[in-house]
Write an enzyme that holds these catalytic residues in place. Structure first.
Site, mmCIF file in Angstrom:
data_model
loop_
_atom_site.group_PDB
_atom_site.id
_atom_site.type_symbol
_atom_site.label_atom_id
_atom_site.label_comp_id
_atom_site.label_asym_id
_atom_site.label_seq_id
_atom_site.Cartn_x
_atom_site.Cartn_y
_atom_site.Cartn_z
ATOM 1 N NE ARG A 197 10.899 -3.568 -21.630
ATOM 2 C CZ ARG A 197 12.110 -4.108 -21.533
ATOM 3 N NH1 ARG A 197 12.243 -5.430 -21.493
ATOM 4 N NH2 ARG A 197 13.161 -3.353 -21.485
ATOM 5 C CE LYS A 236 -10.108 3.677 -14.563
ATOM 6 N NZ LYS A 236 -10.897 4.762 -13.948
ATOM 7 C CD GLU A 273 -18.258 1.952 -5.485
ATOM 8 O OE1 GLU A 273 -18.785 2.242 -6.577
ATOM 9 O OE2 GLU A 273 -17.387 2.669 -4.938
ATOM 10 C CE LYS A 276 -14.925 -1.468 -13.166
ATOM 11 N NZ LYS A 276 -14.055 -1.007 -12.116
ATOM 12 C CD GLU A 278 -12.594 7.121 -16.658
ATOM 13 O OE1 GLU A 278 -11.837 6.299 -16.113
ATOM 14 O OE2 GLU A 278 -13.136 8.052 -16.064
ATOM 15 N NE ARG A 287 -13.078 1.841 -16.345
ATOM 16 C CZ ARG A 287 -12.182 0.872 -16.318
ATOM 17 N NH1 ARG A 287 -11.697 0.375 -17.440
ATOM 18 N NH2 ARG A 287 -11.753 0.395 -15.182
ATOM 19 C CG ASN A 312 -15.980 8.343 -12.275
ATOM 20 O OD1 ASN A 312 -15.450 7.531 -11.530
ATOM 21 N ND2 ASN A 312 -15.411 8.762 -13.386
ATOM 22 C CG HIS A 372 -17.257 7.641 -7.426
ATOM 23 N ND1 HIS A 372 -18.469 6.980 -7.393
ATOM 24 C CD2 HIS A 372 -16.334 6.727 -7.013
ATOM 25 C CE1 HIS A 372 -18.279 5.734 -7.002
ATOM 26 N NE2 HIS A 372 -16.997 5.548 -6.756
ATOM 27 C CG HIS A 415 -13.220 11.168 -5.545
ATOM 28 N ND1 HIS A 415 -13.273 11.072 -6.916
ATOM 29 C CD2 HIS A 415 -13.141 9.901 -5.085
ATOM 30 C CE1 HIS A 415 -13.238 9.787 -7.272
ATOM 31 N NE2 HIS A 415 -13.147 9.060 -6.168
ATOM 32 C CG HIS A 453 -14.568 4.659 -2.083
ATOM 33 N ND1 HIS A 453 -14.356 5.916 -2.608
ATOM 34 C CD2 HIS A 453 -15.114 3.918 -3.078
ATOM 35 C CE1 HIS A 453 -14.749 5.919 -3.878
ATOM 36 N NE2 HIS A 453 -15.212 4.728 -4.187
HETATM 37 N N1 LIG Z 1 -8.867 -0.448 -9.708
HETATM 38 C C1 LIG Z 1 -10.098 -0.010 -9.634
HETATM 39 O O1 LIG Z 1 -10.838 0.048 -10.634
HETATM 40 C C2 LIG Z 1 -10.627 0.415 -8.301
HETATM 41 C C3 LIG Z 1 -12.000 0.612 -8.121
HETATM 42 C C4 LIG Z 1 -12.472 0.919 -6.841
HETATM 43 C C5 LIG Z 1 -11.583 1.049 -5.790
HETATM 44 N N2 LIG Z 1 -10.250 0.866 -6.002
HETATM 45 C C6 LIG Z 1 -9.290 0.962 -4.906
HETATM 46 O O2 LIG Z 1 -9.601 -0.071 -3.995
HETATM 47 C C7 LIG Z 1 -9.204 0.320 -2.680
HETATM 48 C C8 LIG Z 1 -10.349 0.031 -1.761
HETATM 49 O O3 LIG Z 1 -10.644 -1.347 -1.803
HETATM 50 P P1 LIG Z 1 -11.254 -2.119 -0.550
HETATM 51 O O4 LIG Z 1 -12.445 -1.396 -0.081
HETATM 52 O O5 LIG Z 1 -11.342 -3.530 -0.921
HETATM 53 O O6 LIG Z 1 -10.162 -1.825 0.576
HETATM 54 P P2 LIG Z 1 -8.985 -2.730 1.207
HETATM 55 O O7 LIG Z 1 -8.273 -3.490 0.202
HETATM 56 O O8 LIG Z 1 -8.210 -1.777 2.061
HETATM 57 O O9 LIG Z 1 -9.787 -3.740 2.155
HETATM 58 C C9 LIG Z 1 -10.584 -3.218 3.204
HETATM 59 C C10 LIG Z 1 -10.201 -3.843 4.555
HETATM 60 O O10 LIG Z 1 -10.652 -5.192 4.589
HETATM 61 C C11 LIG Z 1 -9.590 -6.076 4.955
HETATM 62 N N3 LIG Z 1 -9.930 -7.341 4.301
HETATM 63 C C12 LIG Z 1 -9.837 -7.654 2.990
HETATM 64 N N4 LIG Z 1 -10.437 -8.836 2.751
HETATM 65 C C13 LIG Z 1 -10.906 -9.287 3.935
HETATM 66 C C14 LIG Z 1 -11.632 -10.434 4.321
HETATM 67 N N5 LIG Z 1 -12.064 -11.316 3.431
HETATM 68 N N6 LIG Z 1 -11.908 -10.589 5.635
HETATM 69 C C15 LIG Z 1 -11.527 -9.651 6.552
HETATM 70 N N7 LIG Z 1 -10.882 -8.523 6.235
HETATM 71 C C16 LIG Z 1 -10.565 -8.348 4.929
HETATM 72 C C17 LIG Z 1 -8.352 -5.370 4.543
HETATM 73 O O11 LIG Z 1 -7.253 -5.774 5.338
HETATM 74 C C18 LIG Z 1 -8.712 -3.915 4.819
HETATM 75 O O12 LIG Z 1 -8.494 -3.617 6.163
HETATM 76 C C19 LIG Z 1 -8.828 1.776 -2.771
HETATM 77 O O13 LIG Z 1 -7.441 1.890 -2.780
HETATM 78 C C20 LIG Z 1 -9.384 2.221 -4.108
HETATM 79 O O14 LIG Z 1 -8.625 3.266 -4.694
HETATM 80 C C21 LIG Z 1 -9.771 0.547 -7.229
HETATM 81 ZN ZN LIG Z 2 -16.048 3.828 -5.934
#
Ligand SMILES: NC(=O)c1ccc[n+]([C@@H]2O[C@H](COP(=O)([O-])OP(=O)(O)OC[C@H]3O[C@@H](n4cnc5c(N)ncnc54)[C@H](O)[C@@H]3O)[C@@H](O)[C@H]2O)c1
Ligand SMILES: [Zn+2]
Length: 368
Positions: free
Chosen positions: A128, A150, A192, A234, A244, A249, A253, A256, A260, A273
């Site tokens: 929990r 999130k 971003e 942020k 949201e 918030r 987007n 976005h 998407h 992305h």
């Molecule tokens: N929770 C939220 O508010 C929120 C906001 C935006 C995006 N997201 C989510 O985040 C994800 C995208 O995040 P991301 O772009 O960080 O992708 P990711 O976590 O897949 O990382 C991108 C790539 O970089 C590699 N990597 C990570 N750190 C590294 C480093 N220091 N050196 C070398 N390689 C490294 C990873 O292995 C991966 O291949 C999506 O799933 C998206 O839905 C969530």
């Molecule tokens: Zn985004």
């Protein structure tokens, strides 16, 4: 090091009267995690690491915990979006159970948004709710996903369909970790960063224009400021609209709804992305111009900055089927009663959620 406080009131009846936390940004911060955790009352750390950083950045975290006299266990998650799955979540839960993880254990998410979302959700749900520290190692995670609480996973039916709001106990963004990030991932995160300037902070946008070369060269001072300012912006939005509900918030987007649709149409993983967001922001700015909200100068100015960061502003030919893209947007959860709504700027540093946009206007900007 700079710290940004995220002010969040706790529920008055809940066990935790204040859920505020600090975002620490700077160089050499991984080594400070041991003392930080100890001071927060942690007796054990479970480090959930992206496989790409397990041997490097996550190992530093483990060493720091151990040096501070904290027992540390390390779990590795395969790199990539496929790890935001029911299967990967189940494996983490099983590991937590095997390790008899309890309230004195701190979960540390070391990686990008994938590990942050997955480990955050595992922490939100196991026993929990366990405290989680976000230790982002991608630019996207440092400026966006690690902040705001999130968490979640994907289902075959759609991205982020299962999740929870679960604020971290703290965020530690060590910009040194970005030195190992591939160029394409780094640049994708810059989309971003540009977004924050457009939606909230004209001065920051101008600063990005002046420092684009230094940021691309990953000069620590410039990257540090870009991360810090983005994180602060942020944080401010999250404080005012944690779940949201007020619409504020939604400003995050910007670009976005288009992004998407491009990601879905291309198939996940084809466009990063941030690349989809860059094209989406370029489309949204054109839509705002068509609606008479902004001048063509601002559209051009945003294009120029995105292009300096080597981000795309136009979709490839294969992604210009407007009918199909609009159909996908119609399924987006941000549409209301089938009407298209978009976050659109009225000037640099300000956006509104605009309803009732004519599909023909959207079609035009998608084809351009
Ligand atoms: N929770 C939220 O508010 C929120 C906001 C935006 C995006 N997201 C989510 O985040 C994800 C995208 O995040 P991301 O772009 O960080 O992708 P990711 O976590 O897949 O990382 C991108 C790539 O970089 C590699 N990597 C990570 N750190 C590294 C480093 N220091 N050196 C070398 N390689 C490294 C990873 O292995 C991966 O291949 C999506 O799933 C998206 O839905 C969530
Ligand atoms: Zn985004």
């Amino acid at each position: 090091m700079n710290t940004i406080r995220v002010h969040l009131p706790g529920s008055p009846t809940g066990p935790d009267p204040d859920r505020s936390y600090l975002i620490r940004c700077g160089s050499g911060l991984l080594d400070s995690l041991g003392p930080l955790l100890r001071d927060s009352g942690g007796r054990r750390g479970v480090v959930v690491a992206d496989a790409a950083v397990a041997e490097t950045h996550a190992a530093r975290v483990v060493a720091s915990l151990q040096a501070a006299g904290i027992e540390a266990v390390s779990l590795t998650v395969p790199s990539g979006e496929a790890s935001k799955s029911v299967g990967a979540l189940g494996r983490l839960w099983a590991e937590f159970a095997r390790l008899a993880v309890d309230r004195h254990t701190r979960v540390m998410a070391v990686g990008g948004g994938v590990v942050g979302d997955l480990a955050g959700f595992a922490a939100a749900t196991f026993s929990r709710g366990l405290p989680v520290w976000q230790v982002p190692t991608t630019l996207v995670a440092q400026v966006d996903s690690a902040i705001g609480g999130k968490t979640g996973i994907n289902l075959p039916a759609g991205k982020n369909l299962v999740g929870a709001f679960w604020q971290p106990a703290g965020v530690v963004s060590d910009i040194d970790t970005l030195s190992t990030l591939p160029d394409r991932e780094f640049v994708s995160g810059l989309a971003e960063v540009v977004k924050y300037g457009v939606i909230l902070d004209a001065e920051f946008f101008a600063w990005l224009e002046d420092h684009a070369a230094a940021i691309l060269a990953r000069e620590p001072a410039a990257v540090g400021h870009a991360v810090e300012r983005s994180a602060a912006l942020k944080a401010r939005v999250v404080e005012q609209d944690e779940r949201e509900t007020t619409g504020l918030r939604a400003a995050l987007n910007y670009g976005h709804t288009f992004a998407h649709a491009y990601e879905t149409a291309a198939g996940y993983g084809v466009l990063l992305h941030g690349e989809a967001v860059a094209i989406g922001m370029a489309r949204a700015a054109r839509l705002a111009e068509r609606c008479g909200r902004i001048s063509c100068d601002l559209v051009a100015r945003q294009d120029r900055l995105l292009e300096r960061f080597r981000l795309p502003v136009a979709a490839p030919e294969s992604l210009r089927d407007a009918e199909r893209l609009i159909e996908i947007m119609g399924r987006d959860k941000k549409t209301l009663d089938g009407q298209l709504r978009f976050v659109l700027p009225s000037k640099l540093g300000h956006v509104d959620l605009v309803d009732g946009i004519r599909p023909e206007a959207v079609k035009d900007v998608l084809q351009g």
